[in-house]
Design an enzyme around this catalytic site. Structure first.
Site, short mmCIF file in Angstrom:
data_model
loop_
_atom_site.label_atom_id
_atom_site.label_comp_id
_atom_site.label_asym_id
_atom_site.label_seq_id
_atom_site.Cartn_x
_atom_site.Cartn_y
_atom_site.Cartn_z
CG ASP A 94 -1.40 1.27 1.68
OD1 ASP A 94 -2.13 1.86 0.87
OD2 ASP A 94 -1.11 1.73 2.80
CG ASP A 96 -1.46 2.43 6.68
OD1 ASP A 96 -1.91 2.17 5.55
OD2 ASP A 96 -1.35 3.59 7.12
CG ASP A 136 -4.42 -0.90 3.13
OD1 ASP A 136 -4.60 -0.71 1.91
OD2 ASP A 136 -3.79 -0.11 3.86
P1 ADP Z 1 -5.33 6.35 -0.45
O1 ADP Z 1 -5.33 4.90 -0.92
O2 ADP Z 1 -4.13 7.09 -0.97
O3 ADP Z 1 -5.51 6.52 1.03
P2 ADP Z 1 -8.15 6.95 -1.05
O4 ADP Z 1 -8.59 5.74 -1.80
O5 ADP Z 1 -8.65 7.15 0.32
O6 ADP Z 1 -6.54 7.10 -1.16
O7 ADP Z 1 -8.53 8.24 -1.92
C1 ADP Z 1 -8.16 8.31 -3.28
C2 ADP Z 1 -8.11 9.74 -3.74
O8 ADP Z 1 -9.39 10.38 -3.52
C3 ADP Z 1 -7.13 10.61 -2.99
O9 ADP Z 1 -5.83 10.48 -3.51
C4 ADP Z 1 -7.70 12.00 -3.23
O10 ADP Z 1 -7.34 12.47 -4.50
C5 ADP Z 1 -9.20 11.74 -3.21
N1 ADP Z 1 -9.75 12.02 -1.87
C6 ADP Z 1 -10.08 11.13 -0.91
N2 ADP Z 1 -10.54 11.76 0.19
C7 ADP Z 1 -10.49 13.09 -0.06
C8 ADP Z 1 -10.82 14.28 0.67
N3 ADP Z 1 -11.28 14.24 1.92
N4 ADP Z 1 -10.62 15.46 0.05
C9 ADP Z 1 -10.14 15.52 -1.20
N5 ADP Z 1 -9.81 14.46 -1.94
C10 ADP Z 1 -9.97 13.25 -1.39
MG MG Z 2 -2.41 3.33 3.71
#
Ligand code: ADP
Ligand code: MG
Length: 291
Positions: free
Chosen positions: A38, A236, A240
């Site tokens: 991840d 983490d 995941d």
């Molecule tokens: P990661 O696997 O990096 O934790 P997520 O799957 O949670 O990412 O989110 C994917 C994408 O969605 C982020 O990279 C971001 O671009 C967008 N995103 C998620 N949550 C938010 C938020 N609260 N505000 C703005 N963009 C968000």
């Molecule tokens: Mg992570």
């Protein structure tokens, strides 16, 4: 392995901050041939910081309070970074009248009688918003390894913001160790392709699976398994957990969420990726003792 060698192996592992859930996992971990990592919080520190705030026309102060207020109710680490970042720049925040988190894409909120959308290309698409005006800026930020987001106000792109998360000091070395052991290493993330590629380059990973929605991480692990691989998944987050269960061996960062640790077969207490190679070596030694 004999009960004695398993006890010895578990003890050795524990000294290195590696907790195997059972003796069976200690015996099978050495069989894996691919490690899926991840990105956020596993390869990187998972503590993003707001780096760029680029309103197109709107007054800066107004833009700051719009985005800060829109993110105020979100629990995502990106939201925390945005709130802290704009507050530090003097913005006054308001509680939004309405708030919706769109998992893996962003947020939608009603603030100061305006609708604010912050997030990915996919989020803009979902609301039929033409993001082309921001595309060039977004791309150059992504090529720097930053997570860039579109900001739309009342369905018009009004600017761009970006957060950056730094790679952990030991990640590159840890990945090199795994590759030298003959293991394939891949990066799996919900973040966009360009950002993921930039981070992958930084740590020496060539296989990237990006833009994976939270519920699809496990599906990606299954695909690799059907191609004949034995997968260790390292993560983490709550996101995941299903992938950690699906993988042949799930490893959770001890610095991460309880849900990930419950789902995993191994917990890496130090939150350091070098423990992945240590876990595999300990498993090899344990099994080697009786062969
Ligand atoms: P990661 O696997 O990096 O934790 P997520 O799957 O949670 O990412 O989110 C994917 C994408 O969605 C982020 O990279 C971001 O671009 C967008 N995103 C998620 N949550 C938010 C938020 N609260 N505000 C703005 N963009 C968000
Ligand atoms: Mg992570």
């Amino acid at each position: 392995a004999t009960p004695t060698s398993i006890m010895a192996g578990s003890g050795r592992a524990a000294e290195l901050g590696i907790l195997f859930k059972s003796g069976e996992h200690l015996e099978t971990t050495h069989q894996i041939d691919e490690v899926v990592l991840d990105k956020t919080g596993t390869v990187t520190k998972g503590k993003p910081e707001l780096t760029d705030i680029l309103p197109f026309e709107m007054d800066e102060k107004k833009f700051f309070s719009l985005i800060g207020s829109a993110e105020k109710e979100s629990e995502h680490p990106i939201a925390g970074a945005i709130v802290v970042g704009v507050k530090g720049r003097g913005a006054q925040l308001q509680t939004p009248d309405e708030f919706t988190a769109i998992p893996g894409e962003g947020v939608r909120a009603h603030v100061f009688t305006k609708e604010v959308l912050i997030g990915t290309r996919r989020l803009m698409k979902r609301y039929d918003i033409d993001g082309s005006e921001a595309e060039e800026t977004i791309r150059s930020l992504e090529d720097e390894g930053k997570t860039a987001m579109f900001v739309a106000v009342d369905r018009q792109v009004a600017g761009v913001i970006a957060v950056a998360d730094t790679v952990k000091e030991s990640s590159k070395e840890a990945i090199q160790q795994l590759q030298q052991m003959g293991l394939q290493v891949s990066l799996l993330t919900g973040d966009n392709e360009r950002t993921a590629q930039a981070i992958a380059r930084e740590v020496g990973i060539s296989a990237v699976i990006a833009e994976v929605l939270p519920e699809q991480k496990a599906t990606e692990v299954k695909k690799l398994q059907s191609a004949g691989h034995r997968i260790a998944m390292v993560g983490d987050g709550i996101n995941d957990a299903p992938a950690l269960v699906t993988a042949d061996i799930g490893m959770a960062m001890g610095t991460g969420t309880d849900i990930a640790m419950e789902a995993a077969d191994i917990t890496l207490m130090r939150g350091d990726l070098r423990s992945v190679a240590d876990a595999i070596r300990t498993s090899k030694k344990t099994v080697g003792n009786i062969q």
